[in-house]
Scaffold this active site. Structure first.
Site, PDB file in Angstrom:
ATOM      1  CB  ALA A   1     -48.454  -2.289  11.227  1.00 23.81           C
TER       2      ALA A   1
ATOM      3  CE  LYS B   1     -41.080   4.083  22.733  1.00 24.51           C
ATOM      4  NZ  LYS B   1     -41.154   4.821  21.484  1.00 24.51           N
TER       5      LYS B   1
ATOM      6  CG  ASN C   1     -42.535   8.871  24.449  1.00 25.56           C
ATOM      7  OD1 ASN C   1     -43.434   9.471  25.042  1.00 25.56           O
ATOM      8  ND2 ASN C   1     -41.746   9.464  23.579  1.00 25.56           N
TER       9      ASN C   1
HETATM   10  P1  NAP Z   1     -41.456  -2.259  16.121  1.00 25.73           P
HETATM   11  O1  NAP Z   1     -42.616  -2.058  17.025  1.00 25.73           O
HETATM   12  O2  NAP Z   1     -40.578  -3.423  16.323  1.00 25.73           O
HETATM   13  O3  NAP Z   1     -42.047  -2.308  14.616  1.00 25.73           O
HETATM   14  C1  NAP Z   1     -41.250  -2.621  13.539  1.00 25.73           C
HETATM   15  C2  NAP Z   1     -42.045  -2.524  12.217  1.00 25.73           C
HETATM   16  O4  NAP Z   1     -41.089  -2.702  11.188  1.00 25.73           O
HETATM   17  C3  NAP Z   1     -43.109  -3.600  12.074  1.00 25.73           C
HETATM   18  O5  NAP Z   1     -44.144  -3.098  11.295  1.00 25.73           O
HETATM   19  C4  NAP Z   1     -42.345  -4.693  11.311  1.00 25.73           C
HETATM   20  O6  NAP Z   1     -43.170  -5.488  10.470  1.00 25.73           O
HETATM   21  C5  NAP Z   1     -41.462  -3.852  10.418  1.00 25.73           C
HETATM   22  N1  NAP Z   1     -40.266  -4.592  10.044  1.00 25.73           N
HETATM   23  C6  NAP Z   1     -39.271  -4.998  10.870  1.00 25.73           C
HETATM   24  N2  NAP Z   1     -38.348  -5.675  10.156  1.00 25.73           N
HETATM   25  C7  NAP Z   1     -38.776  -5.708   8.876  1.00 25.73           C
HETATM   26  C8  NAP Z   1     -38.266  -6.268   7.668  1.00 25.73           C
HETATM   27  N3  NAP Z   1     -37.101  -6.932   7.664  1.00 25.73           N
HETATM   28  N4  NAP Z   1     -38.966  -6.094   6.538  1.00 25.73           N
HETATM   29  C9  NAP Z   1     -40.137  -5.426   6.548  1.00 25.73           C
HETATM   30  N5  NAP Z   1     -40.686  -4.881   7.649  1.00 25.73           N
HETATM   31  C10 NAP Z   1     -40.010  -5.010   8.802  1.00 25.73           C
HETATM   32  O7  NAP Z   1     -40.495  -0.986  16.128  1.00 25.73           O
HETATM   33  P2  NAP Z   1     -40.909   0.543  16.420  1.00 25.73           P
HETATM   34  O8  NAP Z   1     -40.850   0.837  17.862  1.00 25.73           O
HETATM   35  O9  NAP Z   1     -42.172   0.837  15.689  1.00 25.73           O
HETATM   36  O10 NAP Z   1     -39.670   1.328  15.760  1.00 25.73           O
HETATM   37  C11 NAP Z   1     -39.530   1.328  14.364  1.00 25.73           C
HETATM   38  C12 NAP Z   1     -38.494   2.358  13.937  1.00 25.73           C
HETATM   39  O11 NAP Z   1     -38.897   3.662  14.296  1.00 25.73           O
HETATM   40  C13 NAP Z   1     -37.121   2.137  14.535  1.00 25.73           C
HETATM   41  O12 NAP Z   1     -36.184   2.315  13.509  1.00 25.73           O
HETATM   42  C14 NAP Z   1     -37.003   3.259  15.548  1.00 25.73           C
HETATM   43  O13 NAP Z   1     -35.647   3.665  15.726  1.00 25.73           O
HETATM   44  C15 NAP Z   1     -37.804   4.354  14.882  1.00 25.73           C
HETATM   45  N6  NAP Z   1     -38.306   5.360  15.851  1.00 25.73           N
HETATM   46  C16 NAP Z   1     -37.858   6.617  15.732  1.00 25.73           C
HETATM   47  C17 NAP Z   1     -38.307   7.601  16.604  1.00 25.73           C
HETATM   48  C18 NAP Z   1     -37.801   9.012  16.471  1.00 25.73           C
HETATM   49  O14 NAP Z   1     -37.959   9.797  17.405  1.00 25.73           O
HETATM   50  N7  NAP Z   1     -37.250   9.375  15.332  1.00 25.73           N
HETATM   51  C19 NAP Z   1     -39.225   7.277  17.617  1.00 25.73           C
HETATM   52  C20 NAP Z   1     -39.687   5.961  17.716  1.00 25.73           C
HETATM   53  C21 NAP Z   1     -39.210   4.997  16.815  1.00 25.73           C
HETATM   54  P3  NAP Z   1     -43.888  -6.838  11.011  1.00 25.73           P
HETATM   55  O15 NAP Z   1     -45.165  -6.376  11.639  1.00 25.73           O
HETATM   56  O16 NAP Z   1     -44.075  -7.642   9.788  1.00 25.73           O
HETATM   57  O17 NAP Z   1     -42.946  -7.469  11.989  1.00 25.73           O
END
Ligand code: NAP
Length: 481
Positions: free
Chosen positions: A345, A284, A305
């Site tokens: 975040a 992205k 996206n």
């Molecule tokens: P990302 O950029 O990898 O961010 C992940 C976030 O989750 C970070 O803040 C990370 O914290 C935290 N995290 C990961 N593992 C963790 C753990 N074990 N304990 C506590 N915090 C944790 O991912 P993203 O792109 O934002 O996506 C996140 C979620 O949103 C995914 O499940 C994705 O499927 C969903 N999503 C859904 C849609 C939809 O259309 N519904 C669209 C986009 C994304 P740290 O900063 O500490 O690593």
């Protein structure tokens, strides 16, 4: 045409498989090497019980099959079966040199498919290999394993490089080859092998190829769209866009592209004239340098996206922004949302926070890595804290948004903030869409909260992408995941 690979242990099972998929296919391949040895004598009876042309194959172990016997025995069995049954094609590997056997095949007016397999990569002399396989009047077949987008480009150029070879079979194996199989007509392949036992999440089952992708209707005028990511084969976006295209009678197809290198993908997009694509993890941000134009949301959030071809430029859009906020609009209309807690975040959180901030919401970001929460809070003038202190924020917001992957996949039983208590008055939104009801939402539901589901955001952002791709509203059809 779609070619069903019959690779069960018994003839009875192969026949059942054939009739189960009969409506979707134009030809079938019987794989002798998969059959139990005692079933071999029944193979000729299969030809009387099916009503489509058949390919006879006995694949050696070295070429990805199960045949472990001697070469002499293999040729002997193939000959015996050809004597008794009615086959249109036989698949023989490129290194087999048996002039007598070949003369026998030709005397029966059976066409030879001359095959070459590479399980390690795509040979650089791909085009000369195909020409050589075709030189004796046989149908050339190459099954190669793309490992990079540059390999995909080689495969997709086969048709323009070797257009004079009308009948050929070109297969990209492995996860990166999935797009070449769905787009087999663009590759110039006369058929696409498919099976219910396919390991790529059923992406290449006859029903999915036929009903979801309508792969055999792709023609020179078909507009190609897709989703790029790594991984990407689990994406449900094809289930949003392909039925939508079909419903508005738009000659288009939406394909998953496993992409290791964004720069190379923009090159591929020119080679096969891709009109637009969705972008998922981890690309992205990587697509940003290639955009000639981008919307205000892309610039604010710093991630994109959706990419569409506009005149001679690529335009970047972020539909996650509106996909997230649109399901909340009724609550903004009734002035129910003033303060929000956002858990996480990462990339998705950025879209969420900017969308809420632009609606005047006071936000607190809770994250495992507090430095990341701080950086995002400074950028968006929000408050922040460590996720460990989540209990301090119980009952202090109208909206709680969960944006971490805790609650899906291997972490399906996790609750990202078990100490955060709900009063029951909050709106609780989880971005995870699989499962529909996460542990976090389940707890919010038990407390009487109003729920918002990740699937609503997913569908909403997909519908907005569809509008960007086609210029039409998404039709009123049921989306089946
Ligand atoms: P990302 O950029 O990898 O961010 C992940 C976030 O989750 C970070 O803040 C990370 O914290 C935290 N995290 C990961 N593992 C963790 C753990 N074990 N304990 C506590 N915090 C944790 O991912 P993203 O792109 O934002 O996506 C996140 C979620 O949103 C995914 O499940 C994705 O499927 C969903 N999503 C859904 C849609 C939809 O259309 N519904 C669209 C986009 C994304 P740290 O900063 O500490 O690593």
């Amino acid at each position: 045409m779609l070619c069903l690979t019959l690779a069960k242990k018994t003839i009875e099972e192969d026949i059942a498989d054939f009739w189960k998929n009969r409506a979707y296919i134009g030809i079938a391949e019987i794989r002798l090497d998969a059959l139990d040895f005692k079933e071999l004598e029944k193979v000729s009876s299969l030809t009387n019980q099916v009503d489509l042309p058949l390919i006879l194959t006995c694949r050696r172990k070295a070429d990805g099959g199960f045949w472990m016997g001697t070469e002499k025995k293999r040729i002997q069995i193939l000959k015996q079966i050809l004597e008794l049954g009615d086959f249109s094609y036989i698949d023989i590997e490129s290194d087999v040199k048996r002039p007598e056997f070949e003369a026998f095949i030709k005397s029966k007016s059976i066409q030879i498919i001359r095959s070459f397999h590479d399980f390690e990569g795509v040979p650089l002399d791909l085009y000369s290999k195909i020409s050589k396989l075709a030189s004796k009047g046989d149908i050339p077949k190459i099954a190669v394993t793309p490992k990079t987008v540059y390999d995909l480009i080689l495969i997709f150029k086969v048709e323009s490089e070797l257009a004079s070879i009308k009948e050929k079979i070109i297969i990209g194996m492995g996860p990166m080859g999935v797009c070449t199989r769905i787009l087999y007509k663009k590759v110039g392949s006369m058929l696409c092998y498919c099976s219910d036992d396919d390991m790529n999440l059923g992406l290449l089952s006859p029903r999915i190829l036929s009903e979801l992708y309508r792969a055999d209707r792709v023609n020179a005028k078909t507009h190609i769209y897709g989703v790029i990511g790594n991984p990407v084969l689990q994406s449900v976006s094809p289930q949003i866009h392909n039925p939508g295209f079909h419903a508005i009678r738009f000659n288009a197809i939406y394909v998953p592209f496993l992409v290791d290198n964004v720069r190379a993908f923009f090159h591929l997009a020119e080679v096969i004239q891709i009109f637009g694509f969705s972008v998922t993890i981890p690309h992205k941000i990587d697509v940003l340098p290639y955009l000639g134009k981008s919307t205000r949301e892309v610039r604010l959030i710093g991630s994109c996206n959706t990419v569409v071809r506009k005149m001679n430029l690529w335009k970047g859009i972020n539909t996650d922004y509106y996909g997230f906020i649109n399901p909340l609009l009724p609550y903004f209309d009734s002035e129910q949302i003033h303060e929000a807690v956002v858990i996480g975040a990462g990339g998705a959180s950025r879209a969420v926070i900017w969308a809420l901030k632009n609606r005047g919401v006071k936000i607190t970001i809770l994250n495992r890595t507090v430095e990341k929460a701080k950086a995002l809070a400074l950028e968006t003038m929000s408050n922040y804290d460590s996720l460990e202190n989540a209990d301090k924020y119980s009952g202090r917001s109208d909206l709680i948004v969960q944006t971490t992957p805790l609650g899906m996949g291997e972490k399906v039983d996790f609750d990202p903030a078990p100490k955060l208590k709900f009063l029951g008055t909050e709106i609780v939104y989880d971005l995870i869409y699989k499962p529909h009801l996460t542990k976090f939402l389940e707890r919010a539901n038990d407390s009487g909260c109003t729920l918002c589901y990740g699937i609503d955001m997913l569908v909403e952002q997909g519908k907005l992408q569809f509008e960007e791709f086609t210029g039409y509203h998404y039709p009123s059809i049921n989306i089946v995941f």
